[in-house]
Design an enzyme around this catalytic site. Structure first.
Site, PDB file in Angstrom:
ATOM      1  N   LYS A   1      41.769  47.580  44.562  1.00 31.81           N
ATOM      2  CA  LYS A   1      42.420  48.893  44.523  1.00 31.81           C
ATOM      3  C   LYS A   1      42.646  49.439  45.941  1.00 31.81           C
ATOM      4  O   LYS A   1      42.051  48.940  46.912  1.00 31.81           O
ATOM      5  CB  LYS A   1      41.551  49.860  43.712  1.00 31.81           C
TER       6      LYS A   1
ATOM      7  N   TYR B   1      47.237  51.215  32.158  1.00 27.07           N
ATOM      8  CA  TYR B   1      46.237  52.233  31.836  1.00 27.07           C
ATOM      9  C   TYR B   1      46.654  53.062  30.622  1.00 27.07           C
ATOM     10  O   TYR B   1      46.349  54.256  30.547  1.00 27.07           O
ATOM     11  CB  TYR B   1      45.996  53.127  33.052  1.00 27.07           C
TER      12      TYR B   1
ATOM     13  N   ASN C   1      36.900  53.211  42.709  1.00 34.27           N
ATOM     14  CA  ASN C   1      35.801  52.289  42.401  1.00 34.27           C
ATOM     15  C   ASN C   1      36.146  50.821  42.716  1.00 34.27           C
ATOM     16  O   ASN C   1      35.696  49.897  42.041  1.00 34.27           O
ATOM     17  CB  ASN C   1      35.318  52.486  40.963  1.00 34.27           C
TER      18      ASN C   1
ATOM     19  N   HIS D   1      39.653  46.631  39.855  1.00 37.88           N
ATOM     20  CA  HIS D   1      39.858  46.528  38.417  1.00 37.88           C
ATOM     21  C   HIS D   1      39.552  45.101  38.020  1.00 37.88           C
ATOM     22  O   HIS D   1      39.873  44.164  38.770  1.00 37.88           O
ATOM     23  CB  HIS D   1      41.314  46.847  38.035  1.00 37.88           C
TER      24      HIS D   1
ATOM     25  N   GLU E   1      46.931  41.104  30.600  1.00 43.71           N
ATOM     26  CA  GLU E   1      47.055  41.609  31.979  1.00 43.71           C
ATOM     27  C   GLU E   1      47.619  40.539  32.910  1.00 43.71           C
ATOM     28  O   GLU E   1      48.407  40.842  33.801  1.00 43.71           O
ATOM     29  CB  GLU E   1      45.693  42.113  32.468  1.00 43.71           C
TER      30      GLU E   1
HETATM   31  P1  ADP Z   1      37.327  50.115  34.088  1.00 44.31           P
HETATM   32  O1  ADP Z   1      38.163  50.170  35.335  1.00 44.31           O
HETATM   33  O2  ADP Z   1      35.849  49.979  34.408  1.00 44.31           O
HETATM   34  O3  ADP Z   1      37.797  49.081  33.079  1.00 44.31           O
HETATM   35  P2  ADP Z   1      38.552  52.313  32.525  1.00 44.31           P
HETATM   36  O4  ADP Z   1      39.554  51.363  31.946  1.00 44.31           O
HETATM   37  O5  ADP Z   1      37.838  53.230  31.579  1.00 44.31           O
HETATM   38  O6  ADP Z   1      37.419  51.557  33.368  1.00 44.31           O
HETATM   39  O7  ADP Z   1      39.251  53.252  33.608  1.00 44.31           O
HETATM   40  C1  ADP Z   1      40.246  52.755  34.445  1.00 44.31           C
HETATM   41  C2  ADP Z   1      40.125  53.403  35.810  1.00 44.31           C
HETATM   42  O8  ADP Z   1      40.481  54.777  35.719  1.00 44.31           O
HETATM   43  C3  ADP Z   1      38.704  53.403  36.384  1.00 44.31           C
HETATM   44  O9  ADP Z   1      38.361  52.177  36.994  1.00 44.31           O
HETATM   45  C4  ADP Z   1      38.801  54.538  37.384  1.00 44.31           C
HETATM   46  O10 ADP Z   1      39.467  54.151  38.584  1.00 44.31           O
HETATM   47  C5  ADP Z   1      39.690  55.534  36.635  1.00 44.31           C
HETATM   48  N1  ADP Z   1      38.881  56.494  35.847  1.00 44.31           N
HETATM   49  C6  ADP Z   1      38.228  56.261  34.678  1.00 44.31           C
HETATM   50  N2  ADP Z   1      37.576  57.359  34.248  1.00 44.31           N
HETATM   51  C7  ADP Z   1      37.831  58.349  35.184  1.00 44.31           C
HETATM   52  C8  ADP Z   1      37.456  59.709  35.329  1.00 44.31           C
HETATM   53  N3  ADP Z   1      36.678  60.325  34.426  1.00 44.31           N
HETATM   54  N4  ADP Z   1      37.895  60.386  36.419  1.00 44.31           N
HETATM   55  C9  ADP Z   1      38.696  59.775  37.344  1.00 44.31           C
HETATM   56  N5  ADP Z   1      39.092  58.494  37.253  1.00 44.31           N
HETATM   57  C10 ADP Z   1      38.665  57.780  36.195  1.00 44.31           C
END
Ligand code: ADP
Length: 139
Positions: free
Chosen positions: A9, A49, A112, A115, A126
């Protein structure tokens, strides 16, 4: 053997930890099967997303994910999907253990670092979303 989809990211590239993160995946026995650097299109991100599209924070995610180029990668190896998810840790970096990618390098829930596909089924979809068949190599 499985193939999984990784996105380094914008914060990963800005923090300069792409090599360190990739080293963890390669050290776990995974091999790079495809790789490209790109600015993600808004439409593609909305598809990727889709499960978050109705969340109030979705526009922020889109802005963040388009804030600079990302590196999209396919990684192949035994049990690759679960292996990579274990290495990166949970979505919320506050719950991610030290030694996981997010535990060590994430700075917010959104920023974070990486992905990674969360199931074999999603990995398949994907990989098709981000790579044409000729861009995936049979390493
Ligand atoms: P992952 O990336 O662990 O598979 P998700 O698919 O739930 O998790 O979420 C996609 C991405 O959206 C996360 O990695 C993060 O960057 C962002 N995200 C998820 N939840 C939040 C939140 N509550 N606030 C801000 N960003 C979020």
């Amino acid at each position: 053997m499985q193939t999984t989809l990784i996105i380094f990211k914008p914060d990963c590239l800005a923090k300069g930890v792409t090599g360190k993160v990739l080293d963890r995946f390669e050290s776990a026995g995974l091999q790079v099967a495809a790789c490209k650097m790109t600015v993600l299109a808004a439409e593609k991100l909305r598809e990727h997303y889709a499960h978050l599209a109705s969340k109030p924070f979705y526009p922020e995610i889109e802005t963040f994910m388009r804030s600079r180029p990302v590196i999209v990668m396919a990684l192949r190896g035994e049990d690759a999907v679960a292996k990579v998810r274990d290495l990166i840790g949970p979505t919320d970096f506050r719950k991610a253990a030290k030694g996981t990618v997010r535990g060590d390098f994430a700075t917010s829930i959104m920023e974070n670092v990486v992905h990674a596909s969360d199931s074999v089924e999603n990995a398949e979809a994907e990989l098709k979303r981000f790579f044409a068949p000729g861009e995936l190599f049979g390493v």
